[in-house]
Enzyme design. Structure first.
Site, PDB file in Angstrom:
ATOM      1  N   SER A 102      -7.507  76.170 139.425  1.00 45.74           N
ATOM      2  CA  SER A 102      -6.473  75.962 140.437  1.00 45.74           C
ATOM      3  C   SER A 102      -6.683  76.910 141.599  1.00 45.74           C
ATOM      4  O   SER A 102      -7.326  77.957 141.467  1.00 45.74           O
ATOM      5  CB  SER A 102      -5.075  76.154 139.833  1.00 45.74           C
ATOM      6  OG  SER A 102      -4.958  77.404 139.173  1.00 45.74           O
ATOM      7  N   GLU A 108      -4.779  78.661 145.288  1.00 48.24           N
ATOM      8  CA  GLU A 108      -3.568  78.939 146.052  1.00 48.24           C
ATOM      9  C   GLU A 108      -3.882  78.945 147.538  1.00 48.24           C
ATOM     10  O   GLU A 108      -4.872  79.542 147.975  1.00 48.24           O
ATOM     11  CB  GLU A 108      -2.971  80.285 145.654  1.00 48.24           C
ATOM     12  CG  GLU A 108      -1.716  80.644 146.467  1.00 48.24           C
ATOM     13  CD  GLU A 108      -1.172  82.013 146.121  1.00 48.24           C
ATOM     14  OE1 GLU A 108      -0.686  82.164 144.983  1.00 48.24           O
ATOM     15  OE2 GLU A 108      -1.240  82.916 146.986  1.00 48.24           O
ATOM     16  N   ASP A 163       9.562  88.939 147.298  1.00 46.90           N
ATOM     17  CA  ASP A 163       9.684  90.302 147.799  1.00 46.90           C
ATOM     18  C   ASP A 163      10.567  90.339 149.031  1.00 46.90           C
ATOM     19  O   ASP A 163      10.631  89.365 149.792  1.00 46.90           O
ATOM     20  CB  ASP A 163       8.305  90.869 148.152  1.00 46.90           C
ATOM     21  CG  ASP A 163       7.407  90.991 146.934  1.00 46.90           C
ATOM     22  OD1 ASP A 163       7.890  91.490 145.906  1.00 46.90           O
ATOM     23  OD2 ASP A 163       6.232  90.593 147.017  1.00 46.90           O
ATOM     24  N   PHE A 170      -2.535  95.128 149.766  1.00 49.44           N
ATOM     25  CA  PHE A 170      -1.952  94.199 148.791  1.00 49.44           C
ATOM     26  C   PHE A 170      -1.738  94.904 147.448  1.00 49.44           C
ATOM     27  O   PHE A 170      -0.698  94.762 146.812  1.00 49.44           O
ATOM     28  CB  PHE A 170      -2.876  92.993 148.569  1.00 49.44           C
ATOM     29  CG  PHE A 170      -2.944  92.015 149.704  1.00 49.44           C
ATOM     30  CD1 PHE A 170      -2.019  92.019 150.731  1.00 49.44           C
ATOM     31  CD2 PHE A 170      -3.951  91.055 149.738  1.00 49.44           C
ATOM     32  CE1 PHE A 170      -2.090  91.108 151.781  1.00 49.44           C
ATOM     33  CE2 PHE A 170      -4.032  90.136 150.773  1.00 49.44           C
ATOM     34  CZ  PHE A 170      -3.102  90.157 151.797  1.00 49.44           C
ATOM     35  N   HIS A 216      -7.397  80.853 138.287  1.00 50.69           N
ATOM     36  CA  HIS A 216      -6.588  80.537 139.462  1.00 50.69           C
ATOM     37  C   HIS A 216      -7.088  81.421 140.600  1.00 50.69           C
ATOM     38  O   HIS A 216      -7.090  82.657 140.474  1.00 50.69           O
ATOM     39  CB  HIS A 216      -5.109  80.831 139.173  1.00 50.69           C
ATOM     40  CG  HIS A 216      -4.187  80.526 140.314  1.00 50.69           C
ATOM     41  ND1 HIS A 216      -3.772  79.246 140.615  1.00 50.69           N
ATOM     42  CD2 HIS A 216      -3.586  81.337 141.231  1.00 50.69           C
ATOM     43  CE1 HIS A 216      -2.950  79.286 141.651  1.00 50.69           C
ATOM     44  NE2 HIS A 216      -2.827  80.533 142.056  1.00 50.69           N
TER      45      HIS A 216
END
Length: 291
Positions: A6, A8, A100, A213, A263
């Site tokens: 998968s 994103e 967030d 990040f 992913h």
């Protein structure tokens, strides 16, 4: 390859970014991922771009979309309305996240405060989604624990509550050591979490950005990684080669430990993700002439 694959993506902010996103989608679509997820912002315009991207995926591709949904800056009725709109559009998979707090003017993350009339946390959102429709629900897992959790045990208790509320898959935050993921899965199984736990893989396109990040989400950046990318800020071609090598080695180590699902956080950049998938043999999912 018997596992799942998968990707994103995030919704575009400008027409140029939209064009770039769809080029990325077209580049990765021949790999036939099991689903592609689209991130979600708390603001109205970002929310609309997410919905528009999902609708286009449904109308123009054969890909299975998964919509991100968060608890931030919305009451329950507003969140339920978005979820119902996704269901009505044909979206059957939701990535349910607490979300967030928005960054401040300096770009620093602020403290999360639940909306007084909203879903306070992801576990509440998962339960709410299951009342609206029989969604497949994925939730986030933190191999190095969520930075706001008291400890790993507290973090796993929270993850177990999300699964008990109806989550069917855990997608992890990114990490850079295979041992980190394997230890997390082992601890999750001991805690009674039996659903699939899928590693989230972040190819490093910008090392400084990844460090930012990582600080925000509690992920560790190994010292050896800094040395690999040192001096490559102005050399994107070499940086991309190094990034692909790092990601492939990580995935190969995970495979050695029995991991078959992956992913990828693409950051809307197809070339790097495509190269990594091909080096891992994921292009074999379709004829080579297509992939």
């Amino acid at each position: 390859m018997s596992g799942t694959l998968s990707f994103e993506f995030f919704p575009p902010k400008t027409p140029a970014m939209e064009e770039s996103l769809w080029r990325s989608i077209q580049r990765l679509a021949p790999l036939k991922p099991d689903f592609v997820s689209v991130t979600y912002g708390a603001g109205g315009s970002t929310r609309e771009r997410t919905h528009s991207t999902l609708q286009r995926l449904l109308a123009e591709t054969q890909l299975v979309p998964a919509a991100h949904l968060t608890c931030v800056n919305a009451n329950r009725d507003e969140v339920d309305e978005v979820a119902q709109a996704y269901w009505d559009a044909g979206v059957r998979h939701i990535v349910a996240l607490r979300g967030d707090a928005p960054a401040d003017a300096a770009g620093n993350f602020t403290r999360y405060l639940p909306h007084p009339e909203g879903y306070a946390f992801a576990v509440d959102l998962v339960a709410g989604l299951k009342r609206i429709g029989d969604f497949e629900v994925s939730v986030a897992g933190y191999p190095e624990r969520h930075p706001e959790s008291a400890d790993l045990s507290d973090d796993l208790d929270n993850l177990k509550r999300k699964v008990d509320a109806g989550a069917t898959r855990v997608i992890t935050q990114f990490f850079f050591e295979a041992e980190t993921f394997c230890r997390f899965v082992e601890n999750a199984r001991k805690a009674g979490i039996t659903v699939p736990i899928v590693p989230g893989i972040l190819p490093v396109t910008n090392f400084a950005q990844v460090q930012k990040f990582a600080k925000a989400c509690g992920a560790a950046v190994p010292d050896w990684m800094g040395g690999l990318f040192e001096g490559l800020d102005g050399d994107p071609e070499t940086r991309q080669l190094v990034s692909a090598s790092v990601a492939v080695k990580l995935c190969e180590k995970l495979r050695d430990n029995g991991v078959e699902d992956f992913h990828f956080y693409t950051l809307n950049r197809a070339d790097l993700t495509l190269a990594i998938c091909r080096m891992l043999g994921l292009g074999a999912r379709v004829p080579a002439s297509v992939a």
